[in-house]
Write a protein that holds these residues in place. Structure first.
Motif, mmCIF file in Angstrom:
data_model
loop_
_atom_site.group_PDB
_atom_site.id
_atom_site.type_symbol
_atom_site.label_atom_id
_atom_site.label_comp_id
_atom_site.label_asym_id
_atom_site.label_seq_id
_atom_site.Cartn_x
_atom_site.Cartn_y
_atom_site.Cartn_z
ATOM 1 N N ALA A 302 19.244 66.311 9.464
ATOM 2 C CA ALA A 302 18.670 64.964 9.467
ATOM 3 C C ALA A 302 18.533 64.523 8.011
ATOM 4 O O ALA A 302 17.841 65.176 7.230
ATOM 5 N N ILE A 303 19.200 63.450 7.660
ATOM 6 C CA ILE A 303 19.227 62.984 6.267
ATOM 7 C C ILE A 303 18.481 61.662 6.172
ATOM 8 O O ILE A 303 18.723 60.733 6.942
ATOM 9 N N SER A 304 17.555 61.588 5.236
ATOM 10 C CA SER A 304 16.795 60.359 4.996
ATOM 11 C C SER A 304 17.023 59.903 3.568
ATOM 12 O O SER A 304 17.610 60.621 2.753
ATOM 13 N N THR A 305 16.547 58.699 3.250
ATOM 14 C CA THR A 305 16.820 58.145 1.926
ATOM 15 C C THR A 305 15.769 57.133 1.527
ATOM 16 O O THR A 305 14.892 56.766 2.316
ATOM 17 N N ASP A 306 15.854 56.691 0.269
ATOM 18 C CA ASP A 306 15.072 55.563 -0.252
ATOM 19 C C ASP A 306 16.052 54.457 -0.627
ATOM 20 O O ASP A 306 17.122 54.734 -1.192
ATOM 21 N N ILE A 307 15.688 53.205 -0.348
ATOM 22 C CA ILE A 307 16.542 52.064 -0.712
ATOM 23 C C ILE A 307 15.668 50.945 -1.254
ATOM 24 O O ILE A 307 14.625 50.611 -0.677
ATOM 25 N N ARG A 384 18.659 68.257 24.004
ATOM 26 C CA ARG A 384 18.613 69.457 23.162
ATOM 27 C C ARG A 384 17.304 70.216 23.376
ATOM 28 O O ARG A 384 16.271 69.620 23.709
ATOM 29 N N THR A 385 17.350 71.518 23.201
ATOM 30 C CA THR A 385 16.159 72.357 23.231
ATOM 31 C C THR A 385 15.764 72.643 21.791
ATOM 32 O O THR A 385 16.577 73.178 21.022
ATOM 33 N N LEU A 386 14.542 72.258 21.406
ATOM 34 C CA LEU A 386 14.111 72.350 20.016
ATOM 35 C C LEU A 386 12.863 73.211 19.879
ATOM 36 O O LEU A 386 12.013 73.243 20.774
ATOM 37 N N GLU A 387 12.778 73.897 18.749
ATOM 38 C CA GLU A 387 11.538 74.576 18.360
ATOM 39 C C GLU A 387 10.700 73.592 17.562
ATOM 40 O O GLU A 387 11.188 72.997 16.586
ATOM 41 N N VAL A 388 9.459 73.423 17.961
ATOM 42 C CA VAL A 388 8.565 72.451 17.334
ATOM 43 C C VAL A 388 7.343 73.175 16.784
ATOM 44 O O VAL A 388 6.677 73.920 17.521
ATOM 45 N N MET A 389 7.069 72.978 15.502
ATOM 46 C CA MET A 389 5.847 73.541 14.931
ATOM 47 C C MET A 389 4.709 72.552 15.171
ATOM 48 O O MET A 389 4.774 71.393 14.735
ATOM 49 N N ALA A 408 10.076 69.094 14.518
ATOM 50 C CA ALA A 408 11.236 69.939 14.742
ATOM 51 C C ALA A 408 11.718 70.487 13.404
ATOM 52 O O ALA A 408 11.245 70.071 12.339
ATOM 53 N N ALA A 409 12.681 71.388 13.454
ATOM 54 C CA ALA A 409 13.197 71.973 12.220
ATOM 55 C C ALA A 409 13.713 70.903 11.266
ATOM 56 O O ALA A 409 13.554 71.011 10.048
ATOM 57 N N ASP A 410 14.320 69.837 11.818
ATOM 58 C CA ASP A 410 14.870 68.783 10.968
ATOM 59 C C ASP A 410 13.826 67.740 10.572
ATOM 60 O O ASP A 410 14.159 66.690 10.032
ATOM 61 N N GLY A 426 0.240 75.029 13.801
ATOM 62 C CA GLY A 426 0.904 76.160 13.165
ATOM 63 C C GLY A 426 1.645 77.031 14.159
ATOM 64 O O GLY A 426 2.570 77.757 13.779
ATOM 65 N N ASP A 427 1.255 76.978 15.447
ATOM 66 C CA ASP A 427 2.004 77.685 16.477
ATOM 67 C C ASP A 427 3.333 76.961 16.729
ATOM 68 O O ASP A 427 3.517 75.802 16.307
ATOM 69 N N VAL A 428 4.250 77.625 17.406
ATOM 70 C CA VAL A 428 5.580 77.063 17.645
ATOM 71 C C VAL A 428 5.837 77.007 19.146
ATOM 72 O O VAL A 428 5.622 77.991 19.860
ATOM 73 N N VAL A 429 6.287 75.843 19.621
ATOM 74 C CA VAL A 429 6.637 75.681 21.029
ATOM 75 C C VAL A 429 8.128 75.360 21.138
ATOM 76 O O VAL A 429 8.729 74.830 20.213
ATOM 77 N N THR A 430 8.687 75.699 22.297
ATOM 78 C CA THR A 430 10.076 75.350 22.592
ATOM 79 C C THR A 430 10.070 74.323 23.712
ATOM 80 O O THR A 430 9.432 74.535 24.755
ATOM 81 N N VAL A 431 10.778 73.209 23.497
ATOM 82 C CA VAL A 431 10.746 72.102 24.463
ATOM 83 C C VAL A 431 12.140 71.497 24.619
ATOM 84 O O VAL A 431 12.991 71.622 23.736
ATOM 85 N N ASP A 432 12.347 70.839 25.758
ATOM 86 C CA ASP A 432 13.572 70.074 26.006
ATOM 87 C C ASP A 432 13.292 68.593 25.728
ATOM 88 O O ASP A 432 12.333 68.030 26.272
ATOM 89 N N ILE A 433 14.122 67.975 24.910
ATOM 90 C CA ILE A 433 13.933 66.555 24.577
ATOM 91 C C ILE A 433 14.468 65.697 25.718
ATOM 92 O O ILE A 433 15.612 65.858 26.158
ATOM 93 N N THR A 434 13.620 64.778 26.207
ATOM 94 C CA THR A 434 13.985 63.944 27.353
ATOM 95 C C THR A 434 14.117 62.464 27.013
ATOM 96 O O THR A 434 14.707 61.701 27.780
ATOM 97 N N TYR A 435 13.570 62.035 25.871
ATOM 98 C CA TYR A 435 13.584 60.599 25.542
ATOM 99 C C TYR A 435 13.528 60.436 24.024
ATOM 100 O O TYR A 435 12.913 61.257 23.331
ATOM 101 N N ALA A 436 14.165 59.392 23.543
ATOM 102 C CA ALA A 436 14.176 59.127 22.101
ATOM 103 C C ALA A 436 13.753 57.699 21.817
ATOM 104 O O ALA A 436 14.183 56.758 22.490
ATOM 105 N N ALA A 437 12.886 57.539 20.836
ATOM 106 C CA ALA A 437 12.527 56.243 20.278
ATOM 107 C C ALA A 437 13.021 56.236 18.822
ATOM 108 O O ALA A 437 13.434 57.274 18.299
ATOM 109 N N PRO A 438 12.989 55.109 18.136
ATOM 110 C CA PRO A 438 13.508 55.080 16.762
ATOM 111 C C PRO A 438 12.805 56.051 15.814
ATOM 112 O O PRO A 438 13.435 56.570 14.889
ATOM 113 N N HIS A 439 11.504 56.317 16.047
ATOM 114 C CA HIS A 439 10.758 57.114 15.078
ATOM 115 C C HIS A 439 10.142 58.389 15.662
ATOM 116 O O HIS A 439 9.405 59.074 14.979
ATOM 117 N N HIS A 440 10.446 58.695 16.921
ATOM 118 C CA HIS A 440 9.937 59.944 17.493
ATOM 119 C C HIS A 440 10.757 60.345 18.699
ATOM 120 O O HIS A 440 11.539 59.549 19.230
#
Length: 497
Positions: A302-307, A384-389, A408-410, A426-440
């Motif tokens: 995941a790449i972010s930037t300043d403009i 995707r299945t992601l590890e989330v801290m 997520a890792a990214d 600080g614990d880590v969970v594993t979850v399946d992503i079901t929906y996407a919004a622009p910022h989460h």
């Protein structure tokens, strides 16, 4: 130790200031002060402003806040006010002239002197102004009161050798000074021993690290060395500069498992002529070439930037080049800014200052484009299945939605269904992503697994600590995340506000 009363530190600006503020808090607690309750709003025995000079009206904001404290200080005998940071380094004696009720003014190079200066001001009953011209002690060597139990900043360098025409930071923080690799790694190992599982390597230009030591691969070697530290789960860094971003760094990111697939790479503009006027020593092709190499080596990065929009002299054609670069780069997110004059920078005196209404209109077009791209890029995460801290304080609606939040890792923000098992920041969970919004992202199904970590243990231990002396507010332990590391929201190398 004698209880000297309560303190409050107010932080403005970049991650370097956040890092410094944790040190200021540690210094004050070491000197016998205790933290004022949340929401005390200046009702403390010592109030410290850690300032930023990046914004155009930073001084007006500071003096407005100082003015609101003046009557409070009159009613509270013995109260002290200190001003530090970049604006203090820049304005020096002006602060006491404009706000004579200020007791201490200190700069970016001598934050370790704050307790001594407060005591001296108290004894001598006059303001103490002490601005060092060069670094007296590397911030990371000072005591600290970290805001998070599981995540920490680790400063690898201070200062900056670049001369970007829009930025005043090098003038206020000085030339780059690198910290010895052994000292950095020793600090990281000590943090991990305390339960920290995520660190962010911090510098005004992190991948220029080592140039003063004659080792241009020092930063990639540092990343690889972080990979050898047992118990360190996540390594991030901010901010690099495209000029110094070399192939050995990309290889180190790809080949070191605990270096996260995330990159914040400030572009500032997509126009070659504007980049030249900014004194950014790369051009659009070079920047997009780096992005292509990173994606080839780390496909899910995941790449972010300043403009910056509306830099002096920017034409519609220049702006379209920025829009083109954004379409090509497909950033996960971008921190976009309308150019504003920063006193003391070359750009402030340039010809071709753009009318505010033109800047605003271009800014809105850029934001709309990036929102569309961010949403499209997030939609690719669905399934995707992601590890989330697990984090604390990032999901503002978590209480109402019976969800928790984390990264997520990214570094994407993920809201997930609260599991039956106890989950701590600080614990880590594993979850399946079901929906996407622009910022989460959302994981609306059941949590697949919960991994209790030493970082979670550290959070639990901190929040279960016995009652402290009067004036300390520990709060009630809750499910969720420790105070998140701030996001980058400024066109300089690392600022956040």
């Amino acid at each position: 130790m004698e209880n000297k009363g309560t303190y409050e530190v107010r932080t403005y600006g970049c991650q370097m200031n956040v890092h410094d503020s944790e040190r200021l808090s540690g210094l004050l607690e070491g000197a016998g002060y205790v933290r004022a309750p949340e929401g005390s709003d200046g009702d403390a025995d010592v109030v410290v402003f850690n300032t930023c000079a990046v914004r155009e009206n930073a001084d007006n904001k500071l003096y407005g806040n100082l003015g609101r404290l003046a009557p409070m200080k009159t009613k509270r005998p013995g109260m002290q006010i200190a001003v530090g940071g970049c604006l203090a380094q820049k304005d020096r004696d002006t602060i006491v002239k404009r706000a004579p009720w200020v007791d201490v003014v200190f700069g970016t190079h001598n934050i370790g002197k704050l307790p001594v200066l407060l005591e001296r001001a108290r004894i001598q009953e006059e303001a103490q102004v002490e601005i060092a011209e060069s670094l007296e002690a590397f911030p990371s060597t000072l005591p600290t009161r970290r805001e998070s139990a599981y995540a920490a900043w680790v400063s690898i360098s201070v200062g900056c050798n670049n001369t970007c025409t829009f930025c005043i930071v090098p003038a206020l923080r000085g030339k780059e000074e690198d910290r010895r690799p052994g000292d950095i790694l020793a600090e990281i190992e000590a943090l991990v021993a305390e339960g920290v599982s995520e660190i962010t390597l911090l510098g005004q230009n992190v991948n220029a690290y080592g140039s003063g030591m004659g080792d241009r691969e020092a930063f990639s070697k540092l990343l690889r060395a972080c990979g050898q530290i047992e118990g360190l789960e996540r390594v991030r860094f901010t901010s690099p500069h495209p000029r110094d971003f070399t192939d050995d760094v990309i290889a180190a990111m790809a080949e070191t498992p605990n270096v996260m697939p995330q990159l914040h790479m400030p572009m500032q503009s997509g126009s070659d002529s504007i980049l030249k006027a900014m004194r950014r020593s790369y051009r659009q092709d070079r920047f997009l070439g780096i992005i292509e190499k990173v994606r080839a080596a780390i496909p899910h990065a995941a790449i972010s930037t300043d403009i910056i929009v509306g830099f002096p002299g920017e034409t519609e054609e220049d702006f379209q080049q920025t829009m083109h670069a954004v379409r090509e780069a497909r950033f996960a997110n971008a921190f976009t800014f309308q150019y504003s004059k920063r006193p003391g920078t070359p750009a402030a005196d340039m010809e071709g200052q753009i009318p505010k209404e033109v800047v605003q209109e271009r800014y809105m077009r850029l934001v709309a484009l990036q929102e569309e791209i961010s949403w499209d890029e997030n939609k690719k995460q669905v399934g995707r299945t992601l590890e989330v801290m697990v984090a604390e304080g990032e999901g503002r609606k978590d209480g109402a939605t019976h969800r928790l939040s984390g990264r997520a890792a990214d570094n994407r923000l993920v809201h997930f269904t609260q599991p039956d098992a106890e989950v701590r920041p600080g614990d880590v969970v594993t979850v399946d992503i079901t929906y996407a919004a622009p910022h989460h992202l959302l994981a609306e199904g059941p949590t697949l697994s919960v991994r209790r970590t030493r970082a979670g243990d550290a959070w639990e231990k901190r929040n279960a600590a016995p009652p402290q002396p009067a004036g300390v507010m520990l709060g009630i332990p809750t499910l969720g995340l420790p105070t998140p590391l701030p996001v980058i929201t400024s066109p300089c190398a690392t600022p956040t506000a």
